[in-house]
Motif scaffolding. Structure first.
Motif, PDB file in Angstrom:
ATOM      1  N   TRP A 195     -13.828 -11.797  35.896  1.00 24.45           N
ATOM      2  CA  TRP A 195     -13.185 -10.802  35.969  1.00 24.45           C
ATOM      3  C   TRP A 195     -12.300 -10.341  34.642  1.00 24.45           C
ATOM      4  O   TRP A 195     -12.335  -9.181  33.863  1.00 24.45           O
ATOM      5  N   GLN A 198     -14.802  -9.300  31.805  1.00 24.39           N
ATOM      6  CA  GLN A 198     -15.208  -7.822  32.017  1.00 24.39           C
ATOM      7  C   GLN A 198     -14.021  -6.956  31.622  1.00 24.39           C
ATOM      8  O   GLN A 198     -14.441  -5.837  30.820  1.00 24.39           O
ATOM      9  N   ARG A 199     -12.877  -7.380  31.805  1.00 31.34           N
ATOM     10  CA  ARG A 199     -11.812  -6.205  31.625  1.00 31.34           C
ATOM     11  C   ARG A 199     -11.926  -6.202  30.053  1.00 31.34           C
ATOM     12  O   ARG A 199     -11.697  -5.158  29.366  1.00 31.34           O
ATOM     13  N   GLY A 203     -15.063  -3.202  30.677  1.00 30.36           N
ATOM     14  CA  GLY A 203     -15.419  -2.629  32.020  1.00 30.36           C
ATOM     15  C   GLY A 203     -16.779  -3.184  32.349  1.00 30.36           C
ATOM     16  O   GLY A 203     -17.315  -3.977  31.533  1.00 30.36           O
ATOM     17  N   PRO A 204     -17.167  -2.990  33.753  1.00 24.10           N
ATOM     18  CA  PRO A 204     -18.160  -3.652  34.660  1.00 24.10           C
ATOM     19  C   PRO A 204     -19.768  -3.189  33.748  1.00 24.10           C
ATOM     20  O   PRO A 204     -20.542  -3.829  33.860  1.00 24.10           O
ATOM     21  N   SER A 205     -19.724  -2.111  33.242  1.00 19.03           N
ATOM     22  CA  SER A 205     -21.029  -1.493  32.647  1.00 19.03           C
ATOM     23  C   SER A 205     -21.267  -1.780  31.256  1.00 19.03           C
ATOM     24  O   SER A 205     -22.126  -1.710  30.777  1.00 19.03           O
ATOM     25  N   ASP A 367      -3.776 -12.421  44.116  1.00 15.81           N
ATOM     26  CA  ASP A 367      -5.311 -12.123  43.908  1.00 15.81           C
ATOM     27  C   ASP A 367      -6.223 -12.735  44.556  1.00 15.81           C
ATOM     28  O   ASP A 367      -7.285 -12.163  45.035  1.00 15.81           O
ATOM     29  N   ASN A 384      -9.411  -7.094  45.438  1.00 17.04           N
ATOM     30  CA  ASN A 384      -9.853  -6.197  44.140  1.00 17.04           C
ATOM     31  C   ASN A 384     -11.407  -6.527  44.324  1.00 17.04           C
ATOM     32  O   ASN A 384     -12.008  -7.406  43.847  1.00 17.04           O
ATOM     33  N   GLU A 386     -13.137  -5.409  41.732  1.00 18.31           N
ATOM     34  CA  GLU A 386     -13.499  -5.940  40.389  1.00 18.31           C
ATOM     35  C   GLU A 386     -13.595  -7.670  40.384  1.00 18.31           C
ATOM     36  O   GLU A 386     -13.985  -8.023  39.433  1.00 18.31           O
ATOM     37  N   ARG A 388     -15.637  -9.103  42.481  1.00 16.69           N
ATOM     38  CA  ARG A 388     -16.897  -9.051  42.582  1.00 16.69           C
ATOM     39  C   ARG A 388     -17.414  -9.110  41.233  1.00 16.69           C
ATOM     40  O   ARG A 388     -17.648  -7.966  40.536  1.00 16.69           O
ATOM     41  N   ASN A 390     -19.791  -8.224  37.872  1.00 18.44           N
ATOM     42  CA  ASN A 390     -20.460  -6.908  37.702  1.00 18.44           C
ATOM     43  C   ASN A 390     -21.945  -6.896  37.868  1.00 18.44           C
ATOM     44  O   ASN A 390     -22.824  -6.081  37.989  1.00 18.44           O
TER      45      ASN A 390
ATOM     46  N   ASP B  84     -20.833  -9.966  49.162  1.00 18.22           N
ATOM     47  CA  ASP B  84     -21.760  -9.286  48.008  1.00 18.22           C
ATOM     48  C   ASP B  84     -22.958  -9.425  48.499  1.00 18.22           C
ATOM     49  O   ASP B  84     -23.636 -10.351  48.866  1.00 18.22           O
TER      50      ASP B  84
END
Lengths: 515, 515
Positions: A195, A198-199, A203-205, A367, A384, A386, A388, A390, B84
């Motif tokens: 997480w 990724q942040r 972002g996830p993409s 969280d 959340n 997020e 999960r 990506n 998931d």
């Protein structure tokens, strides 16, 4: 023969157990006149001392030999040929253990307030769980064990929704299932690392770079992230390599095992009785929070999550106030760090709430909340999306838990709700705590730092000769565990009643007056 | 109704499944005239194609809808709300799966040669395991889950001796039980670190120093040892923090997760067919061994153990010869480094030996062998008493395995022996390999690097369009998995017979001729 007798079917044997040395004869009979329906409706507010299942327990402990007795000694020697028995506490006859009572091969039957290290919720040989274990669903789960991430059953959603997720902490509606507390925590840590990266990545993409992928394969940064999990001194989160890096209980748990260079903060060391040290304790907690914030801001391997137990359950039964935990939630949110609450030992009712963190009245949920032990299965909750990762297969393993154990947890939840066992435990805990306050007032040197007021039966005190205390308890018919250096930890089951509390308190007094 | 039908009881339903698209009608009837006694005595040397249990399987696959079909799609959407599902391969109806056949909600029934990632040994809904799951011992194990290190049952020694230890690799007579492959490996690694530090410290009686104990609590050396586990490139040993540090399969498994700075050596990349590249392959293996020895002697975090899979089962089905493994045993002994053989995927019969490392004819056994998957439980075997740490509670956790799963493994072992399933698998594997050689000769571009000769049904080949290959297989009635970048891995169960091999080979040919 009543239905509940038929379920159980070994009453004759168990009722034949002699009632010694504790004088409990009068108590168990109080419920004799209650109807089955009345027993079903038993709640903690009921004053009657009825048991949850008619006549299923012996009336008290029975100690017939030294422990281990001759039969146990022979069996232990045999086991030791192939299995390390040096940590063995008591060789157990599970076929003769029942309810709150644990039996051994030599005919000794002890009131068990240790409960397999706090992991038996509803008593040994619970007749309702026995029925669940015989169900077609359970047998299917046993013999057709799936790789849950690849081939979940058509029923898996329903098993989760009507079981594990029915008791999900407020604000958390997702679950990742695991096998035991250690891997529940480790998979939660992995979720936190992914997480955070990724942040930071945007972002996830955003795809991994070639450098990240190549360096990860060589266990080097940037692919292997240089981030950490912050934990607390004297905390316990498991024994595998990642969880052990956050465990700070005792050297014997850690020496020789490689560890990650992760930070630890001081857990508040409250002074007791709490009402006499309010200002001092508030300062202690403020200092602990400041240390956490300082480490988050400055530690050379930056924390992406803080993991904390609601009560440090292995490291000495160390408590902190709800204000401390609210402060922790505030600091972690402020700095974009996840708060992981490790409810492996505190979860599932023993503190008088289903999850111990419900005591804190948090403005924002944790969280991640991890669970195991009394749940008989394990995993972590989160809310959340997020959390999960990506991509698929980042958080994955072959079994990813065990449907059979998830089914058992569902049956446990049903029974907890049916008998209102969380409220029951809150009330019995209050009763027990009051009795222990009396003992502590009478023998202040022997029962020190009594703690756990308002926390159900999750109660502890310090003993100046703890190990001797625990050994003596066995000879008087009670199985008790310790935590940390000097704590006597009480971990009764959720079916522990006032009558059992009376037996326990009686034995505790006998221990200290025997010296 | 026969006894076996009564056990099973759903034949009518399953026999109604239509036999399409594979033309297998003629095969399943060959055993019809055999007596039950004859079937019981079935061994691999028997030419008859009888099944192990009468009439328990459908006669062939049946594909009725796209996979996932409409019912599955709806159920997957529901599951995805809380769990998931991106790694989901096939939503499974375990109540309708039977033997070698896996079923879904839409009535599709596939021959399953993936078998829950190689973890189903005796078929879905095996009637003998069903009986074991109903036994009083199993129910006891389910509802009275012990903390095995503290409170083992009186039967635990017998369960181990008649089960897990009955099949212990030669030279290894002790076991530490665990929950899954990852923690089996991690506890084995912990044993290796403790063993090595004990040796360096001067033996089991030498106490830890204050500095060791204090630094360990702070995750620093010397208490947190600066030692490593050496693993091989493209190897897979699990997903938790220690095991993942030895896993070198794919970036997706490792990116973002902190890792230990541990060394990796090159696993031999053999050229096929083996008989045409003998000298070249010998040189490749010699170079790999030299690299291992070089890393043992020079790596800045010295290895105390080498962990290796007999066949790299996730990283691409990479094989090495017995000579390579004998060389590895020689080098590790020479340098006082432990050899840990990870048999999580290769163990329990699929290679035509109970343990794959039996193929190597080692002069000295491995120090540790780990297991999980088809064993349905997990742990590690060892023989050297010094691999028991010098003090209790150094290797410990609450559950330390699961007696219910250990009982299931015992029932599996009984059935494997009764039907001589290891030899059976060796023979069926030889049959299947011969058929695949035929396919590879006919379609050399589609079936590349066929490997696993003499290794039971643990066979693989590379496909130039592997993922498409696997997807196509499903539409033709066979569930197959991949490993590494391009391998099609075959992981049939131990009850896979020649008749199933015929169906499989038929479908494999259909796949490549459909393009």
């Amino acid at each position: 023969m009543s239905a509940s007798r038929a379920l159980w079917g070994r009453n004759a044997l168990l009722r034949a157990v002699s009632i010694s040395p504790s004088p409990t004869g009068g108590r168990a009979t109080r419920s004799a006149g209650l109807s089955l329906e009345c027993r079903r409706r038993f709640t903690a507010s009921t004053r009657a001392m009825s048991s949850f299942y008619a006549d299923w327990e012996p009336e008290g402990p029975s100690v017939k030999t030294q422990i281990p007795g001759p039969k146990s000694k022979a069996a232990i020697a045999e086991l030791n040929e192939v299995f390390d028995t040096r940590s063995l506490n008591m060789l157990t006859d599970y076929t003769r253990s029942v309810g709150n009572y644990i039996a051994d091969l030599d005919g000794n039957v002890l009131l068990d307030v240790y409960a397999q290290i706090a992991s038996i919720p509803l008593g040994y040989n619970n007749p309702v769980l026995r029925q669940a274990a015989r169900s077609p669903e359970m047998i299917n789960g046993i013999i057709n064990r799936p790789a849950l991430g690849n081939f979940p059953s058509a029923e898996w959603a329903e098993i989760l929704k009507t079981g594990i997720l029915r008791v999900a902490p407020k604000g958390l509606n997702q679950v990742f299932t695991a096998m035991a507390g250690s891997d529940a925590n480790e998979t939660a840590y992995k979720a936190a690392f992914m997480w955070r990266r990724q942040r930071d990545r945007g972002g996830p993409s955003v795809e991994f770079t070639e450098e990240e992928m190549n360096s990860a394969m060589n266990n080097q940064s940037p692919g292997a992230s240089q981030l950490s999990i912050l934990s607390f001194k004297t905390g316990f989160h498991g024994r595998l390599f990642g969880s052990l890096s956050t465990t700070r209980s005792k050297p014997i748990h850690k020496v020789d095992i490689p560890a990650f260079d992760w930070p630890q903060a001081t857990f508040p060391q409250l002074k007791y009785p709490l009402d006499q040290h309010a200002a001092e304790n508030a300062a202690i907690e403020r200092a602990a929070l400041d240390e956490v914030e300082h480490l988050i801001k400055t530690y050379h391997v930056p924390p992406c999550a803080v993991v904390v137990e609601p009560i440090q359950s292995e490291g000495g039964d160390n408590h902190a106030t709800p204000a401390f935990f609210r402060g922790l939630r505030e600091i972690t949110r402020k700095h974009g760090v996840l708060l992981i609450v490790d409810e492996v030992q505190t979860g599932v009712g023993a503190t008088g709430r289903f999850w111990a963190h419900e005591h804190w009245d948090l403005p924002h949920p944790p969280d991640i909340v991890t669970f195991s032990k009394k749940a008989q299965t394990a995993g972590y909750y989160f809310g959340n999306p997020e959390l999960r990762p990506n991509k698929p297969y980042r958080q994955f393993n072959t079994w990813m838990g065990d449907p059979a154990r998830a089914l058992l947890f569902r049956a446990i939840i049903d029974e907890v709700e049916k008998h209102d066992l969380v409220r029951h435990t809150a009330n019995v805990g209050e009763y027990l705590y009051g009795k222990l306050e009396g003992l502590a007032a009478k023998y202040p040197d022997e029962f020190r730092n009594l703690r756990g007021k308002g926390m159900g039966t999750f109660i502890a005190f310090d003993s100046p000769r703890r190990d001797e205390f625990l050994a003596k308890a066995k000879t008087l018919g009670v199985n008790i565990g310790g935590s940390g250096q000097s704590a006597v930890r009480l971990r009764p089951m959720l079916i522990f009643e006032k009558k059992h509390a009376d037996i326990l308190v009686d034995v505790l007094e006998k221990i200290v007056t025997s010296w």
